[in-house]
Design a protein around this motif. Sequence first.
Motif, PDB file in Angstrom:
ATOM      1  N   ARG A 145       0.827  -1.210   0.000  1.00 51.31           N
ATOM      2  CA  ARG A 145       0.000   0.000   0.000  1.00 51.31           C
ATOM      3  C   ARG A 145       0.863   1.262   0.000  1.00 51.31           C
ATOM      4  O   ARG A 145       0.524   2.262  -0.646  1.00 51.31           O
ATOM      5  CB  ARG A 145      -0.938  -0.004   1.209  1.00 51.31           C
ATOM      6  CG  ARG A 145      -2.075  -1.019   1.097  1.00 51.31           C
ATOM      7  CD  ARG A 145      -3.126  -0.810   2.175  1.00 51.31           C
ATOM      8  NE  ARG A 145      -2.622  -1.137   3.504  1.00 51.31           N
ATOM      9  CZ  ARG A 145      -2.695  -2.352   4.049  1.00 51.31           C
ATOM     10  NH1 ARG A 145      -3.248  -3.356   3.368  1.00 51.31           N
ATOM     11  NH2 ARG A 145      -2.233  -2.566   5.272  1.00 51.31           N
ATOM     12  N   GLU A 146       1.982   1.203   0.699  1.00 48.75           N
ATOM     13  CA  GLU A 146       2.884   2.352   0.712  1.00 48.75           C
ATOM     14  C   GLU A 146       3.522   2.546  -0.666  1.00 48.75           C
ATOM     15  O   GLU A 146       3.745   3.682  -1.111  1.00 48.75           O
ATOM     16  CB  GLU A 146       3.941   2.178   1.795  1.00 48.75           C
ATOM     17  CG  GLU A 146       3.351   2.246   3.204  1.00 48.75           C
ATOM     18  CD  GLU A 146       4.357   1.936   4.293  1.00 48.75           C
ATOM     19  OE1 GLU A 146       5.570   1.938   3.997  1.00 48.75           O
ATOM     20  OE2 GLU A 146       3.935   1.693   5.442  1.00 48.75           O
ATOM     21  N   GLU A 161       2.025   1.725  -3.439  1.00 55.20           N
ATOM     22  CA  GLU A 161       0.919   2.299  -4.204  1.00 55.20           C
ATOM     23  C   GLU A 161       0.894   3.817  -4.052  1.00 55.20           C
ATOM     24  O   GLU A 161       0.686   4.550  -5.026  1.00 55.20           O
ATOM     25  CB  GLU A 161      -0.396   1.687  -3.732  1.00 55.20           C
ATOM     26  CG  GLU A 161      -1.628   2.273  -4.402  1.00 55.20           C
ATOM     27  CD  GLU A 161      -2.912   1.726  -3.810  1.00 55.20           C
ATOM     28  OE1 GLU A 161      -3.928   2.463  -3.819  1.00 55.20           O
ATOM     29  OE2 GLU A 161      -2.921   0.569  -3.320  1.00 55.20           O
ATOM     30  N   GLN A 162       1.119   4.276  -2.825  1.00 53.78           N
ATOM     31  CA  GLN A 162       1.119   5.720  -2.592  1.00 53.78           C
ATOM     32  C   GLN A 162       2.268   6.404  -3.320  1.00 53.78           C
ATOM     33  O   GLN A 162       2.106   7.519  -3.833  1.00 53.78           O
ATOM     34  CB  GLN A 162       1.203   6.014  -1.095  1.00 53.78           C
ATOM     35  CG  GLN A 162       1.100   7.502  -0.755  1.00 53.78           C
ATOM     36  CD  GLN A 162      -0.195   8.116  -1.246  1.00 53.78           C
ATOM     37  OE1 GLN A 162      -1.286   7.581  -1.011  1.00 53.78           O
ATOM     38  NE2 GLN A 162      -0.103   9.244  -1.958  1.00 53.78           N
ATOM     39  N   ARG A 185       1.156   6.828  -6.755  1.00 54.31           N
ATOM     40  CA  ARG A 185       0.154   7.904  -6.812  1.00 54.31           C
ATOM     41  C   ARG A 185       0.838   9.270  -6.793  1.00 54.31           C
ATOM     42  O   ARG A 185       0.446  10.184  -7.533  1.00 54.31           O
ATOM     43  CB  ARG A 185      -0.822   7.756  -5.647  1.00 54.31           C
ATOM     44  CG  ARG A 185      -1.950   8.799  -5.642  1.00 54.31           C
ATOM     45  CD  ARG A 185      -3.030   8.472  -4.627  1.00 54.31           C
ATOM     46  NE  ARG A 185      -3.857   7.363  -5.092  1.00 54.31           N
ATOM     47  CZ  ARG A 185      -3.784   6.124  -4.605  1.00 54.31           C
ATOM     48  NH1 ARG A 185      -2.932   5.835  -3.624  1.00 54.31           N
ATOM     49  NH2 ARG A 185      -4.551   5.161  -5.080  1.00 54.31           N
ATOM     50  N   ASP A 186       1.862   9.408  -5.963  1.00 52.92           N
ATOM     51  CA  ASP A 186       2.599  10.676  -5.907  1.00 52.92           C
ATOM     52  C   ASP A 186       3.231  10.997  -7.264  1.00 52.92           C
ATOM     53  O   ASP A 186       3.208  12.152  -7.710  1.00 52.92           O
ATOM     54  CB  ASP A 186       3.693  10.615  -4.842  1.00 52.92           C
ATOM     55  CG  ASP A 186       3.130  10.560  -3.428  1.00 52.92           C
ATOM     56  OD1 ASP A 186       1.946  10.900  -3.240  1.00 52.92           O
ATOM     57  OD2 ASP A 186       3.887  10.153  -2.520  1.00 52.92           O
TER      58      ASP A 186
END
Length: 213
Positions: free
Chosen positions: A140-141, A143-144, A147-148
């Motif tokens: 999930r991190e 994924e972030q 996204r950034d």
Amino acid sequence: MNDETSAAARGSRRRERTRALLLDAAELLMSQRAAEEIRIEDVAAEAGISPASVYVHFGTKDGLLAAVTERVLAVATDALRSAYAAQTSPLERFAGVGAAYLRLLLDHPAVLRYLTVTGERGPRTPAEEEVVARFSQLRREFEQSIRDAVETGAIRRVDPELMSYFLFGAWNGVATLGLRRDALVLSPERVELAVIEAGLVLLEGLIVDSPTP
């Protein structure tokens, strides 16, 4: 330092060395076979230490394997979160996380074995459940971080969740070639080169073209 203190310090260092040898041996065996196939005697033989020492330091086989898992997860978490927190551009951070994750898999193949085994049959022990939970959080991190990179315009608009799953699966899949025992085996060096080459192609496709002046 008096003789008693000196002897205590030597004893402490000796215990730490023994513990480290046992953890290293258990991690090596965990990269080669399922946890239920590992015996205390196998770990002791690999470490060159008596089986009794395993019980002294860890109590049970489950205690030993849990300690290995804890150590490996700490290494994984530190390595990947350092990559996530790197003071670089979102694109460089995105690429850096991939390099850090691949290095983790190559240096600690027990992680890969854990993920493969739990993926096939589901976690059966608290240690295996902890591995799945921790790597789910790390995914999930990642994924972030994607996204950034998307939101800053560093890469094309993609679905960060799906891209993170794709890359997670791709890295794991290629890295498992290093664990094979047949004609499809690939050396760790070749695994790394394969991922680097594919990663460069992927990044080329993801980078947004600069506007023509």
